[in-house]
Design a protein around this motif. Sequence first.
Motif, PDB file in Angstrom:
ATOM      1  N   VAL A 149      49.100  47.785 -84.643  1.00 30.67           N
ATOM      2  CA  VAL A 149      48.687  46.799 -83.841  1.00 30.67           C
ATOM      3  C   VAL A 149      49.600  45.520 -84.132  1.00 30.67           C
ATOM      4  O   VAL A 149      49.533  45.161 -85.111  1.00 30.67           O
ATOM      5  CB  VAL A 149      47.243  46.408 -83.796  1.00 30.67           C
TER       6      VAL A 149
ATOM      7  N   SER B 136      49.422  44.474 -78.896  1.00 28.62           N
ATOM      8  CA  SER B 136      50.064  45.654 -78.397  1.00 28.62           C
ATOM      9  C   SER B 136      49.694  47.019 -79.607  1.00 28.62           C
ATOM     10  O   SER B 136      49.466  46.428 -80.771  1.00 28.62           O
ATOM     11  CB  SER B 136      51.462  45.586 -78.005  1.00 28.62           C
TER      12      SER B 136
ATOM     13  N   PHE C 233      43.006  48.043 -79.058  1.00 24.50           N
ATOM     14  CA  PHE C 233      42.537  46.614 -79.271  1.00 24.50           C
ATOM     15  C   PHE C 233      41.092  46.360 -79.055  1.00 24.50           C
ATOM     16  O   PHE C 233      40.605  45.804 -79.947  1.00 24.50           O
ATOM     17  CB  PHE C 233      43.360  45.958 -78.196  1.00 24.50           C
ATOM     18  N   SER C 234      40.468  47.237 -78.036  1.00 24.11           N
ATOM     19  CA  SER C 234      38.898  46.781 -78.058  1.00 24.11           C
ATOM     20  C   SER C 234      38.141  47.180 -79.159  1.00 24.11           C
ATOM     21  O   SER C 234      36.804  46.833 -79.232  1.00 24.11           O
ATOM     22  CB  SER C 234      38.494  47.331 -76.649  1.00 24.11           C
TER      23      SER C 234
ATOM     24  N   ASN D 209      39.471  42.381 -73.089  1.00 27.84           N
ATOM     25  CA  ASN D 209      39.941  43.691 -73.623  1.00 27.84           C
ATOM     26  C   ASN D 209      40.814  44.490 -72.549  1.00 27.84           C
ATOM     27  O   ASN D 209      41.747  45.141 -73.001  1.00 27.84           O
ATOM     28  CB  ASN D 209      38.761  44.557 -74.053  1.00 27.84           C
TER      29      ASN D 209
ATOM     30  N   SER E 148      44.149  43.168 -73.569  1.00 32.75           N
ATOM     31  CA  SER E 148      44.407  43.184 -75.103  1.00 32.75           C
ATOM     32  C   SER E 148      44.778  41.794 -75.363  1.00 32.75           C
ATOM     33  O   SER E 148      45.755  41.688 -76.253  1.00 32.75           O
ATOM     34  CB  SER E 148      45.481  44.096 -75.355  1.00 32.75           C
ATOM     35  N   THR E 149      44.107  40.589 -75.063  1.00 35.45           N
ATOM     36  CA  THR E 149      44.268  39.422 -75.550  1.00 35.45           C
ATOM     37  C   THR E 149      42.904  38.690 -76.056  1.00 35.45           C
ATOM     38  O   THR E 149      42.030  38.694 -75.445  1.00 35.45           O
ATOM     39  CB  THR E 149      45.055  38.594 -74.359  1.00 35.45           C
TER      40      THR E 149
END
Length: 128
Positions: free
Chosen positions: A2, A25, A29-30, A74, A77-78
Motif C-alpha cells: 500500500v 494505492s 484499502f478497505s 473506501n 481509497s482516501t
Amino acid sequence: QVQLVESGGGLVQAGGSLRLSCAASGRSFSSYTMGWFRQAPGKEREFVAVISWSGGSTYYPDSVKGRFTVSRDNAKSTVYLQMNSLKPEDTAIYSCAASSTRAIISRLSGDVARYDYWGQGTQVTVSS
C-alpha cells in the motif's frame, strides 16, 4: 503493498482549520485500519486519530478530542483528518499509516508497531 500520500497541510492561524487527506494505492484499502500520527521537531511521534476499516469506529487521544475528526471514503481509497480550532502546539508533520492488525479500536491503536505502511507526511504549521 500500500502506498500512502498525504496532502492538505499548510500554514494556518491559531483557531483555524485544515483538512488533511491521505490517498492510498495498492490492494485492499478497505481492509486496513487507518491511523494519523504527528511529529514535531525534537519530539516523539504522537498518535492523533484512528479509524476502523469500515469507518464505524474511531478513537482520539485527549489532546485532539473534540477538535479533530477522522473519516474515510473506501470508494476513493482516501482517509481524511479534519482539524478545527488549531493551536500552535498542533504544529508538526502529520502522517497517515495503514494497519492490517485486526483489533478493537482503542488507545492501543496508537502503537506504531501495529502499522504496516506509512506515508511521507505533510507539514502543518499553526501560527499564534
